[in-house]
Design a protein around this motif. Structure first.
Motif, PDB file in Angstrom:
ATOM      1  N   ILE A 213       0.693  -1.099  -0.051  1.00  0.00           N
ATOM      2  CA  ILE A 213       0.010   0.082   0.085  1.00  0.00           C
ATOM      3  C   ILE A 213       0.774   1.257  -0.194  1.00  0.00           C
ATOM      4  CG2 ILE A 213      -1.744   1.229   1.187  1.00  0.00           C
ATOM      5  CD1 ILE A 213      -2.678  -1.125   2.314  1.00  0.00           C
ATOM      6  N   LYS A 214       0.631   2.001  -1.021  1.00  0.00           N
ATOM      7  CA  LYS A 214       1.211   3.508  -0.792  1.00  0.00           C
ATOM      8  C   LYS A 214       0.249   4.648  -0.322  1.00  0.00           C
ATOM      9  CE  LYS A 214       4.742   2.690  -4.502  1.00  0.00           C
ATOM     10  NZ  LYS A 214       5.289   3.338  -5.804  1.00  0.00           N
ATOM     11  N   GLY A 215       0.657   5.046   0.606  1.00  0.00           N
ATOM     12  CA  GLY A 215      -0.424   6.007   1.147  1.00  0.00           C
ATOM     13  C   GLY A 215      -1.764   5.440   1.477  1.00  0.00           C
ATOM     14  N   LYS A 216      -2.783   5.710   0.403  1.00  0.00           N
ATOM     15  CA  LYS A 216      -4.135   5.219   0.731  1.00  0.00           C
ATOM     16  C   LYS A 216      -4.530   4.553  -0.913  1.00  0.00           C
ATOM     17  CE  LYS A 216      -6.716   7.827   4.122  1.00  0.00           C
ATOM     18  NZ  LYS A 216      -7.714   8.632   4.276  1.00  0.00           N
ATOM     19  N   THR A 217      -3.152   4.076  -1.310  1.00  0.00           N
ATOM     20  CA  THR A 217      -3.505   3.535  -2.675  1.00  0.00           C
ATOM     21  C   THR A 217      -2.963   2.039  -2.514  1.00  0.00           C
ATOM     22  OG1 THR A 217      -3.218   5.682  -3.734  1.00  0.00           O
ATOM     23  CG2 THR A 217      -3.004   3.680  -5.044  1.00  0.00           C
ATOM     24  N   PRO A 218      -3.789   0.720  -2.845  1.00  0.00           N
ATOM     25  CA  PRO A 218      -3.430  -0.364  -2.640  1.00  0.00           C
ATOM     26  C   PRO A 218      -2.677  -0.469  -3.912  1.00  0.00           C
ATOM     27  CG  PRO A 218      -5.765  -0.018  -2.910  1.00  0.00           C
ATOM     28  CD  PRO A 218      -5.085   1.179  -2.686  1.00  0.00           C
ATOM     29  N   GLN A 219      -1.624  -1.621  -4.043  1.00  0.00           N
ATOM     30  CA  GLN A 219      -1.015  -1.884  -5.031  1.00  0.00           C
ATOM     31  C   GLN A 219      -1.064  -3.536  -5.524  1.00  0.00           C
ATOM     32  OE1 GLN A 219       1.354   0.479  -6.566  1.00  0.00           O
ATOM     33  NE2 GLN A 219      -0.261   1.495  -5.149  1.00  0.00           N
ATOM     34  N   PHE A 220      -2.296  -4.057  -4.988  1.00  0.00           N
ATOM     35  CA  PHE A 220      -2.374  -5.654  -5.258  1.00  0.00           C
ATOM     36  C   PHE A 220      -2.517  -6.115  -6.524  1.00  0.00           C
ATOM     37  CE2 PHE A 220      -4.655  -4.823  -0.742  1.00  0.00           C
ATOM     38  CZ  PHE A 220      -3.675  -4.828  -0.090  1.00  0.00           C
ATOM     39  N   ASN A 221      -3.116  -5.206  -7.476  1.00  0.00           N
ATOM     40  CA  ASN A 221      -3.146  -5.652  -8.807  1.00  0.00           C
ATOM     41  C   ASN A 221      -2.018  -5.007  -9.750  1.00  0.00           C
ATOM     42  OD1 ASN A 221      -3.800  -2.821  -8.943  1.00  0.00           O
ATOM     43  ND2 ASN A 221      -5.493  -3.170 -10.153  1.00  0.00           N
ATOM     44  N   LYS A 222      -0.826  -4.750  -9.008  1.00  0.00           N
ATOM     45  CA  LYS A 222       0.512  -4.181  -9.929  1.00  0.00           C
ATOM     46  C   LYS A 222       1.336  -5.462  -9.890  1.00  0.00           C
ATOM     47  CE  LYS A 222      -0.598   0.044  -9.593  1.00  0.00           C
ATOM     48  NZ  LYS A 222      -1.298   0.814 -10.881  1.00  0.00           N
ATOM     49  N   LYS A 223       2.101  -5.463 -10.927  1.00  0.00           N
ATOM     50  CA  LYS A 223       2.860  -6.733 -11.558  1.00  0.00           C
ATOM     51  C   LYS A 223       3.646  -7.570 -10.254  1.00  0.00           C
ATOM     52  CE  LYS A 223       6.355  -7.998 -15.057  1.00  0.00           C
ATOM     53  NZ  LYS A 223       7.252  -7.213 -15.887  1.00  0.00           N
ATOM     54  N   PRO A 224       4.425  -6.938  -9.213  1.00  0.00           N
ATOM     55  CA  PRO A 224       5.210  -7.506  -8.375  1.00  0.00           C
ATOM     56  C   PRO A 224       4.248  -8.572  -7.369  1.00  0.00           C
ATOM     57  CG  PRO A 224       5.799  -5.522  -8.460  1.00  0.00           C
ATOM     58  CD  PRO A 224       4.511  -5.458  -9.143  1.00  0.00           C
ATOM     59  N   THR A 225       3.131  -7.975  -7.014  1.00  0.00           N
ATOM     60  CA  THR A 225       1.852  -9.081  -6.364  1.00  0.00           C
ATOM     61  C   THR A 225       1.290  -9.895  -6.985  1.00  0.00           C
ATOM     62  OG1 THR A 225       1.536  -7.171  -4.769  1.00  0.00           O
ATOM     63  CG2 THR A 225       0.075  -8.851  -4.858  1.00  0.00           C
ATOM     64  N   VAL A 226       0.987  -9.702  -8.254  1.00  0.00           N
ATOM     65  CA  VAL A 226       0.177 -10.637  -9.261  1.00  0.00           C
ATOM     66  C   VAL A 226       1.208 -11.700  -9.540  1.00  0.00           C
ATOM     67  CG1 VAL A 226      -0.744 -10.928 -11.717  1.00  0.00           C
ATOM     68  CG2 VAL A 226      -1.502  -8.921 -10.025  1.00  0.00           C
ATOM     69  N   GLU A 227       2.381 -11.391  -9.964  1.00  0.00           N
ATOM     70  CA  GLU A 227       3.619 -12.459 -10.435  1.00  0.00           C
ATOM     71  C   GLU A 227       3.666 -13.362  -9.227  1.00  0.00           C
ATOM     72  OE1 GLU A 227       6.683 -10.418 -13.621  1.00  0.00           O
ATOM     73  OE2 GLU A 227       7.106 -10.425 -11.610  1.00  0.00           O
ATOM     74  N   ALA A 228       3.805 -12.780  -7.963  1.00  0.00           N
ATOM     75  CA  ALA A 228       4.111 -13.922  -6.898  1.00  0.00           C
ATOM     76  C   ALA A 228       3.157 -14.751  -6.525  1.00  0.00           C
ATOM     77  CB  ALA A 228       4.392 -12.622  -5.536  1.00  0.00           C
ATOM     78  N   LEU A 229       1.701 -14.177  -6.678  1.00  0.00           N
ATOM     79  CA  LEU A 229       0.572 -15.109  -6.561  1.00  0.00           C
ATOM     80  C   LEU A 229       0.555 -15.986  -7.745  1.00  0.00           C
ATOM     81  CD1 LEU A 229      -1.973 -12.314  -5.131  1.00  0.00           C
ATOM     82  CD2 LEU A 229      -0.535 -13.897  -3.904  1.00  0.00           C
ATOM     83  N   GLU A 230       0.759 -15.747  -8.862  1.00  0.00           N
ATOM     84  CA  GLU A 230       0.816 -16.636 -10.049  1.00  0.00           C
ATOM     85  C   GLU A 230       1.875 -17.516  -9.711  1.00  0.00           C
ATOM     86  OE1 GLU A 230      -0.757 -13.893 -13.684  1.00  0.00           O
ATOM     87  OE2 GLU A 230       1.458 -14.118 -13.247  1.00  0.00           O
ATOM     88  N   TYR A 231       3.176 -17.412  -9.087  1.00  0.00           N
ATOM     89  CA  TYR A 231       4.147 -18.208  -8.845  1.00  0.00           C
ATOM     90  C   TYR A 231       3.287 -19.506  -7.728  1.00  0.00           C
ATOM     91  CZ  TYR A 231       7.894 -20.156  -5.940  1.00  0.00           C
ATOM     92  OH  TYR A 231       8.699 -20.881  -4.988  1.00  0.00           O
ATOM     93  N   LEU A 232       2.791 -18.823  -6.815  1.00  0.00           N
ATOM     94  CA  LEU A 232       2.078 -19.551  -5.676  1.00  0.00           C
ATOM     95  C   LEU A 232       0.943 -20.572  -6.362  1.00  0.00           C
ATOM     96  CD1 LEU A 232       2.009 -17.426  -2.484  1.00  0.00           C
ATOM     97  CD2 LEU A 232       3.713 -19.274  -2.883  1.00  0.00           C
ATOM     98  N   ALA A 233       0.133 -19.974  -7.179  1.00  0.00           N
ATOM     99  CA  ALA A 233      -1.029 -20.664  -7.721  1.00  0.00           C
ATOM    100  C   ALA A 233      -0.460 -21.904  -8.702  1.00  0.00           C
ATOM    101  CB  ALA A 233      -1.622 -19.758  -8.829  1.00  0.00           C
ATOM    102  N   GLN A 234       1.004 -21.894  -9.155  1.00  0.00           N
ATOM    103  CA  GLN A 234       1.602 -23.018  -9.860  1.00  0.00           C
ATOM    104  C   GLN A 234       1.498 -24.352  -8.933  1.00  0.00           C
ATOM    105  OE1 GLN A 234       2.298 -23.301 -13.097  1.00  0.00           O
ATOM    106  NE2 GLN A 234       1.299 -21.272 -13.299  1.00  0.00           N
TER     107      GLN A 234
END
Length: 414
Positions: A213-234
């Protein structure tokens, strides 16, 4: 001891707490104002781990302490009631994830003056991740008391059978080892991707360079988070991790043939493995987390000691806080509860010399708390709801995180 997650304060919760007060909940009131008798709220089913230190404190100071031991499942409701009625304990044990809620409701005393004037509780004495859970807007509202972080538990003997003489050190090695271990036969897996723990995916996202989260802006749909979760989904997709809770005891999952020979957990799991898994000492171990693209960041949790802002005995409460914060008290508490000290100096004591325990010490150098905002627990629950179809049905990670991001933006901007 694993702390249950704290719910954020809402208008409805406070209203419910006020209703409880109106119904005559008088047992939570502070113990007078003479300072010779105070109340300490302690999370857990019994006070056996903390009572010896409290008794020693009373003997030394003459200040009597009533310990009210409250199960963690009820703790938040009790504290909400106390905060709403402005009457309750003098000293309180706070789960780290609950700090933001109670600081924002002004339920905890600002102890910045004491922290800055007493070198024994100076922030530089503690792990940085623990200190961060006590400081808000440059002010201190608690002192770290015990700490936990997450490490990798693994079966040494089974990893050797697939070519690993030590624990995986990188994401690539973790995935490779887990995949090979899952080929042992039916209902065999390699690594548990925990879909019931709301911090699990975010921990891996940070390892991939994500800012949550940056300030009041979530970053969950940005590349670093999505890539990490795609890794776990594998891990789910290739059968290296179970898609649902197998309802196995630690002896069934990690002992014997070990259907799940690698998993991530905290120090509370050590005693269970030793007691219930039926393993020889050289068959299992713990290791710092495998490194992602950026780091091997883990999650910092634990408990803090805070003075209830509506206490009539703040001076005596601070005396107890400082007494329990000494190195000797933290070491006694560790001996009684397995809850690890937050004072860095305590870790040179021989009681913490076990090589497995020292792995947690090493991991604490690369460990941070989840974002310290009052909405975090609701965000965590929303994450679990978004993640479930990914785990169970192979749903698209990007779409799931777009949904979570939208929900979080609404929460943060209320």
């Amino acid at each position: 001891m694993k702390l249950t997650k704290w719910l954020g304060i809402s208008a409805a919760a406070v209203a419910a707490a006020l209703l409880l007060v109106g119904c005559g909940n008088s047992n939570n009131s502070s113990s007078g104002s003479n300072g010779k008798s105070i109340t300490f709220w302690y999370g857990g089913d019994a006070d056996t781990a903390v009572k010896p230190m409290v008794d020693a404190f009373t003997k030394k100071t003459g200040i009597k302490v009533k310990i009210q031991s409250i199960p963690w499942s009820q703790y938040n409701d009790k504290l909400l009631t106390a905060a709403a009625s402005k009457s309750g304990p003098d000293l309180v044990l706070m789960g780290t994830t609950g700090m933001a809620n109670y600081v924002s409701s002004k339920s905890l005393m600002d102890i910045s003056k004491e922290v800055k004037s007493d070198k024994n509780i100076s922030p530089d004495k503690y792990f940085e991740g623990s200190v961060r859970t006590t400081e808000f807007n440059g002010k201190y509202y608690a002192v770290p008391w015990y700490v936990e972080t997450r490490v990798l538990y693994y079966r040494k003997d089974l990893l050797k059978q697939v070519g690993y003489n030590e624990a995986p050190k990188t994401w690539d090695e973790l995935y490779d080892a887990a995949t090979k271990l899952s080929k042992r036969g039916k209902n065999m897996y390699g690594f548990n991707v925990d879909f019931a723990e709301p911090t699990f995916g975010f921990m891996f996202a940070r390892q991939n360079g994500a800012t949550l989260i940056k300030g009041k802006t979530p970053q969950f749909n940005k590349k670093p988070t999505v890539e990490a979760l795609e890794y776990l989904a594998q891990f789910y997709k290739n059968g290296a991790s179970p898609k649902q809770d197998l309802k196995l005891t630690i002896g069934q999952s990690f002992g014997g043939k070990a259907p799940i020979p690698m998993f991530i957990s905290g120090p509370w799991m050590m005693a269970s493995v030793k007691k219930d898994a039926g393993l020889k000492d050289d068959q299992w171990g713990v290791a710092v987390l495998p490194k992602g693209k950026d780091n091997n960041m883990s999650n910092t949790g634990g408990g803090n000691l805070a003075v209830f802002n509506y206490s009539k005995n703040k001076s005596s409460a601070m005396k107890l806080l400082k007494y329990l914060s000494t190195e000797s008290s933290q070491l006694k508490y560790y001996k009684n509860s397995d809850s690890m000290p937050t004072l860095k100096s305590a870790w040179t004591d021989k009681s913490l010399s076990d090589s497995r325990i020292q792995v947690f010490r090493k991991q604490l150098n690369s460990s941070e708390p989840m974002p310290l905002i009052k909405q975090w627990d609701q965000i965590g629950q929303n994450y679990l709801k978004a993640w479930e179809p990914v785990a169970m049905q192979g749903a698209n990670v990007q779409k799931a995180m777009d949904q979570l991001n939208s929900q979080t933006e609404q929460l943060l901007n209320k």
